[in-house]
Design a protein around this motif. Structure first.
Motif, PDB file in Angstrom:
ATOM      1  N   ALA A  15       1.082  -1.246   0.110  1.00 54.03           N
ATOM      2  CA  ALA A  15       0.063  -0.052   0.101  1.00 54.03           C
ATOM      3  C   ALA A  15       0.871   1.247   0.013  1.00 54.03           C
ATOM      4  O   ALA A  15       1.604   1.355   0.833  1.00 54.03           O
ATOM      5  CB  ALA A  15      -0.834  -0.042   1.236  1.00 54.03           C
ATOM      6  N   ASP A  16       0.803   2.288  -0.956  1.00 54.32           N
ATOM      7  CA  ASP A  16       1.538   3.150  -0.965  1.00 54.32           C
ATOM      8  C   ASP A  16       1.082   4.630  -1.251  1.00 54.32           C
ATOM      9  O   ASP A  16       1.720   5.534  -1.418  1.00 54.32           O
ATOM     10  CB  ASP A  16       2.474   2.877  -2.229  1.00 54.32           C
ATOM     11  CG  ASP A  16       1.817   2.761  -3.526  1.00 54.32           C
ATOM     12  OD1 ASP A  16       0.530   3.131  -3.483  1.00 54.32           O
ATOM     13  OD2 ASP A  16       2.342   2.756  -4.554  1.00 54.32           O
ATOM     14  N   VAL A  17      -0.143   4.672  -0.769  1.00 61.78           N
ATOM     15  CA  VAL A  17      -0.721   5.988  -0.728  1.00 61.78           C
ATOM     16  C   VAL A  17      -0.802   6.583   0.705  1.00 61.78           C
ATOM     17  O   VAL A  17      -1.720   7.432   0.982  1.00 61.78           O
ATOM     18  CB  VAL A  17      -1.924   6.193  -1.390  1.00 61.78           C
ATOM     19  CG1 VAL A  17      -2.340   7.341  -2.005  1.00 61.78           C
ATOM     20  CG2 VAL A  17      -1.773   5.298  -2.783  1.00 61.78           C
ATOM     21  N   GLY A  18      -0.368   5.928   1.686  1.00 60.14           N
ATOM     22  CA  GLY A  18      -0.324   6.408   3.144  1.00 60.14           C
ATOM     23  C   GLY A  18      -0.911   5.525   4.065  1.00 60.14           C
ATOM     24  O   GLY A  18      -0.533   5.755   5.548  1.00 60.14           O
ATOM     25  N   THR A  19      -1.391   4.328   3.882  1.00 62.97           N
ATOM     26  CA  THR A  19      -1.955   3.581   4.945  1.00 62.97           C
ATOM     27  C   THR A  19      -0.670   3.084   5.705  1.00 62.97           C
ATOM     28  O   THR A  19      -0.623   3.110   6.862  1.00 62.97           O
ATOM     29  CB  THR A  19      -2.692   2.177   4.387  1.00 62.97           C
ATOM     30  OG1 THR A  19      -3.813   2.796   3.794  1.00 62.97           O
ATOM     31  CG2 THR A  19      -2.817   0.994   5.348  1.00 62.97           C
ATOM     32  N   LEU A  20       0.595   2.630   5.080  1.00 68.65           N
ATOM     33  CA  LEU A  20       1.645   1.990   5.657  1.00 68.65           C
ATOM     34  C   LEU A  20       2.383   3.301   6.533  1.00 68.65           C
ATOM     35  O   LEU A  20       3.006   2.854   7.618  1.00 68.65           O
ATOM     36  CB  LEU A  20       2.472   1.216   4.773  1.00 68.65           C
ATOM     37  CG  LEU A  20       2.190   0.056   3.986  1.00 68.65           C
ATOM     38  CD1 LEU A  20       3.212  -0.596   3.305  1.00 68.65           C
ATOM     39  CD2 LEU A  20       1.394  -0.801   4.919  1.00 68.65           C
ATOM     40  N   GLN A  21       2.057   4.213   6.258  1.00 64.96           N
ATOM     41  CA  GLN A  21       2.899   5.475   6.909  1.00 64.96           C
ATOM     42  C   GLN A  21       1.937   5.880   8.094  1.00 64.96           C
ATOM     43  O   GLN A  21       2.452   6.289   9.059  1.00 64.96           O
ATOM     44  CB  GLN A  21       3.003   6.463   6.241  1.00 64.96           C
ATOM     45  CG  GLN A  21       4.194   6.346   4.833  1.00 64.96           C
ATOM     46  CD  GLN A  21       4.044   5.385   3.790  1.00 64.96           C
ATOM     47  OE1 GLN A  21       2.940   5.135   3.268  1.00 64.96           O
ATOM     48  NE2 GLN A  21       4.772   4.432   3.665  1.00 64.96           N
ATOM     49  N   ARG A  22       0.644   6.166   8.002  1.00 67.68           N
ATOM     50  CA  ARG A  22      -0.212   6.597   8.804  1.00 67.68           C
ATOM     51  C   ARG A  22      -0.790   5.921   9.841  1.00 67.68           C
ATOM     52  O   ARG A  22      -0.950   5.948  10.912  1.00 67.68           O
ATOM     53  CB  ARG A  22      -1.435   7.628   8.048  1.00 67.68           C
ATOM     54  CG  ARG A  22      -0.551   8.839   7.648  1.00 67.68           C
ATOM     55  CD  ARG A  22      -1.493   9.768   7.041  1.00 67.68           C
ATOM     56  NE  ARG A  22      -0.931  11.001   6.430  1.00 67.68           N
ATOM     57  CZ  ARG A  22      -1.183  11.007   5.119  1.00 67.68           C
ATOM     58  NH1 ARG A  22      -1.505  10.077   4.477  1.00 67.68           N
ATOM     59  NH2 ARG A  22      -0.220  12.187   4.428  1.00 67.68           N
ATOM     60  N   LEU A  23      -1.440   4.729   9.355  1.00 69.95           N
ATOM     61  CA  LEU A  23      -2.162   3.664  10.178  1.00 69.95           C
ATOM     62  C   LEU A  23      -1.479   3.395  11.412  1.00 69.95           C
ATOM     63  O   LEU A  23      -2.191   3.314  12.437  1.00 69.95           O
ATOM     64  CB  LEU A  23      -2.558   2.503   9.483  1.00 69.95           C
ATOM     65  CG  LEU A  23      -3.782   1.549   9.872  1.00 69.95           C
ATOM     66  CD1 LEU A  23      -4.962   2.327  10.171  1.00 69.95           C
ATOM     67  CD2 LEU A  23      -3.895   0.408   9.121  1.00 69.95           C
ATOM     68  N   PRO A  24      -0.074   2.886  11.228  1.00 69.22           N
ATOM     69  CA  PRO A  24       0.468   2.643  12.612  1.00 69.22           C
ATOM     70  C   PRO A  24       0.539   3.964  13.850  1.00 69.22           C
ATOM     71  O   PRO A  24       0.704   3.463  14.865  1.00 69.22           O
ATOM     72  CB  PRO A  24       1.855   2.193  12.144  1.00 69.22           C
ATOM     73  CG  PRO A  24       1.866   2.003  10.821  1.00 69.22           C
ATOM     74  CD  PRO A  24       0.867   2.846  10.329  1.00 69.22           C
ATOM     75  N   LYS A  25       0.603   4.903  13.251  1.00 68.68           N
ATOM     76  CA  LYS A  25       0.627   5.984  14.144  1.00 68.68           C
ATOM     77  C   LYS A  25      -0.944   6.644  14.416  1.00 68.68           C
ATOM     78  O   LYS A  25      -1.124   7.371  15.368  1.00 68.68           O
ATOM     79  CB  LYS A  25       1.216   7.209  13.543  1.00 68.68           C
ATOM     80  CG  LYS A  25       2.734   6.938  13.083  1.00 68.68           C
ATOM     81  CD  LYS A  25       3.746   7.742  12.359  1.00 68.68           C
ATOM     82  CE  LYS A  25       5.005   7.202  12.259  1.00 68.68           C
ATOM     83  NZ  LYS A  25       6.191   8.347  11.862  1.00 68.68           N
TER      84      LYS A  25
END
Lengths: 266, 266, 266, 266, 266, 266
Positions: free
Chosen positions: A142-152
């Motif tokens: 997933a490259d539109v934000g899920t991997l970056q934002r979901l864990p935070k």
């Protein structure tokens, strides 16, 4: 497609993507306009169709992302990168917009839908909502934000990893207990009323306070506590000079509702 | 001691440490091999003995960490540092390995056991499992990963601090509600079946997608959202060129299971 | 006003702020003294009055923050900044103090109270406690630590945003499920007993281990895992040379309670 | 005003600002166009007038920055911030544009001129050029990039501080010895020839290599060496697949000039 | 090929790469051995052949980097990435080795040679030495350390960019004035004597002081000053307990040369 | 010992340390006072004795740093750490003080002297000055700022490493060419006149501009360019509202000297 209706300080956006590709450039234009429009104080985003989002239409996507041009692998890569960055931008504008965004989710929230809601500020859903980080099912990280934002956004890394690596569905109760959403409603009608009420409460507060709060919350996420405090002090050295503090304090002392205060445009 | 058995794409590791010191160099060799072995797509790690881990054996540790050589305090420090770094490395390899690691915990998970599971990707446990950050009880600040990873793994800082400062036990229910584990099973048999099923699901997905997901999830943890998105776009400019996307999309359109797709080695 | 009473290694602080402005410089002096006093091993902080904190008194605040001097907007800003930094400092000392701080909250915890407890290490509350990020109600973005620390303290970003943007109250159950507190007690008496017991458990452990744990937990929050591990190894190259390890290990092998060990001052 | 002329792969920009305000939005549009135009491989920027830049016209600036609207100090601040961010953006586009920018400076380079050249990649000047960080003379801390980029551009922090705090002029020789420029020419004619030659050399190299070099040089400036190497490896895993490597290697083996190679558009 | 000869505490390495591919794994083994060997206190690295380095042999490189295997572009990318990371590692070991590395350069230093010397601690060269960041000439962005380290090694960003984007040669005088080397010698014989003398001076100092200096200099490069100071204080809380301080202080008071002191192994 | 004399807005400090230990707590008090004193606009620091600094007196240091108390190595470490942090603090206050510090160096500048001047803003020296990073000679890694700040102060990493690892002397010419100092004067008298003139020029500028410049230059050193620009914009949203801009602009238009402007206290 984005439907825009503005009731005073609350802008309602409804997006419709049943069977149609997400219009990403529309998102950028829309949130840029909201950012500049000093009448707008809060955004309420919901799905217009039967589902919040049905994910990326596979045929459309194939023609867009999967057939990039380029004379060699490097040039194809370069063109893919441009597209990915553009997709990312479509959700990052939500975060850069200083007006809070309340998102109300019903039914399925899949793929790009999860990218979208992860970039919003407050999430609520109906009892029948479910969430799916679908990308791994179609060969993608997933490259539109899920991997970056979901864990935070949620508090269990084990859960985030499970969702992203297995593409399993998560239902409303787990979404609530894991902290993805902060409220669950019985049905869409109740949720829309609840979202509107919350949006109204935010819109009634000083826009100087509300937007400064959003900006500093996002700043703090990506910086150390020391850096966050320094930025906050620098921010507030001007923002505390607003008349809104005196207006708000006076209303509070007079036991008046925030809604009765008339704040200047911001 | 590590037991290795490989069922196709799923590597099962069982570690046995009842009364014996953890063989740390074995961990490094094992995960380096898994990293390089393109047949392996996912790791399932569990305890071979009656407990998941009985912690560090105090007598062994004494002879290892507590009697370092050196002509003065500085030289002793230097030798201690080398040992600590080697211990840390034994769990950091799990994180650097791009194949997801599912860990299944039963019975006691103490001391080094918590360091270990904090470095895994997905955690599940039996109803009778319990967890203990034991180090403070023997005069140590936990230095092999718990203090660094646990606060980023679960969502309550107050709880993390309580566990690390008082060495109290945490049982399965609290482990679930706090987000340390994402699944609790009635007993070990059920858990092993559940872990195997989950490992199988991950192994059935595109290894390009799965490993890119793990790498980017870990990258994002340690970087700002902006940096995470940039890295993701740079990553995917090549990874989206995989045939796996087309294979997966086609299978999805034909309503076939991911397990039916034959992906090339990665 | 801060009440200080010391029972051996546990320092009890009670703050009283019903109707009175928080004495911030008192906080700084108090925690600096605790930091330097090697007899003190843990701090227990609670409210002396009917409420944990009634928030900032609006009239007092007005005369302090809202009427800064200065010949132009830049000079006024500069003076405001100095005040904000001083307020921030009053809570940041809690974090810089290497002795753990257990905070016991009853009744209302409002505004500056939330800033305060976010900087403590372990939070517990009574069943009738409630929490309110009040600042947005009086035209302010909370600038003394709430926006920086709260999102790193609890596991739901949606909830943090909701609390900070709407100023709604959060009660004990949600405080527990969201991870803000790790324990809820029936009433204040039970809580004080529970807090004292926990403080006693921490005080009974090696101060080298306990303070090293706090320092590294806070360091890790603001750094990548790699940086955190490196700092930890550098920290422990000397700290593992403490006699406390041998004393603790011996007591553990002899099944003695940590409370029976006499640790040297630290 | 920006003059644009394109000779094959080299775009020449000449800016004219004698007595006129810098047209910042023009900069943004211009560099966005250059970024998207795959024919353009390198930019050469110079001044069209008698001086490279005469700085910000004080009367114009007064009407723009110094009379912002707003009902209170907070709202005025907010409007000022938007303007400053827009000014910053006008020079940051140079850095975000992946095509290298060679800037050729003659005569005076003052105020915004220094912000501008600090954002370029390669700086050269005539013997009669001089540089002045003028802002402190008119009551400003330079806020459009000089304070951020200049210390990372030249190697003496003492000199940077002296220039920014005293607004003294720096002449060509000191600009060369301090590393601000890498070449000094006798006069403008010689410089323009030299700049054109250098631009031509860059334009003759593989655009994949050239643009990847610029992007990674800027990335490395703002990240640790470890992060920079990781990004570079991720970048090159696709970019090394370009045909340009084989074309370039073959030309090198055949002792042919890079200019003889025909690279695909990038 | 690496030639190793050890004269007491100084290890001399000579690398020979005229016409042969750099043996990178040899570098890793060699520096790992030096790191662990407590007799070795400083490394002196020079070129064994007519040139310091002739760059990467194009035919060899073609067979290594340019014909990676893989069933699709993603898989080829993955294999390229592994190779690049391995190349990077071969020079990063120099930096991770706590013993200082003095590099003496004569004749041509091209391509991988620049990557290599950028990772060393002290650089000196002969009057006839020249340096060339060659990669852009063969279609590559330099990916083994030059783009990451060179800008942090020399003080002119304009010069770094010029070298990397045009591949022009830089001769000894510019290397000295730009700070790439700190000493220039008339010929190789004089340089080898000078390098040996400097290595001898470093080897005569306390290894605790010398290695702590290197480690903290590299740490500081990649962290803020605040972080660097904190790490330094944590480092020195044990390292100041060395006997070497007293030994060195006493020798200094007795006006004895450092070479007369016998330090314990470190 | 610190001598303080104030000529209007310029505070002159002379430190005397020939044969005497540096009074570090005096530094902290002095710079805290300067920070709060709104009459003071710039600091000029020089040496009162025959040398700028004779380094740390070895006998004094021995009794301070080398005989720390503590019951075990961990407790000794803890006490050493406190001392080192206190020493660091004595020079970090210079950096935290928003008033620029011009330092004028004559004769020897050794050990702690280099730590000191690295924390100042502008450095100048006499022709007979020399600099020595002395610590490695007495078994220490310099821990009071040199290793952290010197590499960010001068532009040649090879030179920094050489100085710190060999303790060789650097004379005025190399100090100038390497960028450590930005001016060299024939003798002390000329230097003091030059320093006073420069201090006077800075003192004559708007204190809002000058102090904002120092604060943002230091912020930028430790952050990415993006973060630095964001902080700058946040800073200037209030600071641009100063009357100083209009006063300065008017004086500039009327060709008056900055010294003729009367700025309000800041």
């Amino acid at each position: 497609e984005l439907w825009w209706s503005s009731d005073g300080a609350v802008v309602e956006l409804r997006w419709s993507c049943d069977g149609a590709q997400v219009e990403l450039s529309e998102m950028v234009d829309c949130f840029n306009e909201i950012t500049m429009n000093s009448d707008c104080r809060v955004v309420m985003l919901s799905g217009a169709g039967k589902l919040f989002t049905a994910g990326i239409d596979l045929t459309d996507m194939a023609s867009d992302l999967l057939s990039p041009k380029g004379d060699d692998a490097a040039r194809i890569s370069w063109n893919i990168r441009r597209k990915v960055v553009k997709y990312q931008e479509a959700f990052s504008v939500i975060e850069r917009c200083p007006k809070p965004v309340v998102v109300a989710i019903h039914g399925a929230c899949i793929g790009a839908g999860v990218d979208l809601i992860s970039a919003c500020d407050i999430r609520m859903c109906t009892q029948d909502a479910w969430f799916q980080v679908k990308e791994v099912d179609i060969g993608l990280a997933a490259d539109v934000g899920t991997l970056q934002r979901l864990p935070k956004v949620i508090g269990s890394r084990s859960l985030v990893n499970e969702l992203a690596l297995t593409a399993r569905k998560m239902f409303a109760d787990e979404a609530k207990s894991s902290g993805l959403v902060s409220r669950v409603f019985a049905d869409k009608e109740a949720m829309m009323a609840g979202a509107l009420e919350m949006a109204g409460q935010i819109a009634a507060r000083s826009p100087v306070a509300v937007q400064g709060t959003k900006i500093n919350l996002i700043y703090s996420r990506d910086h150390s506590v020391t850096d966050g405090l320094d930025y906050m002090a620098t921010w507030n050295m001007s923002m505390l000079q607003t008349q809104d503090v005196m207006k708000s304090a006076q209303a509070a002392m007079e036991k008046k509702s925030p809604k009765s205060i008339v704040f200047s445009k911001f």
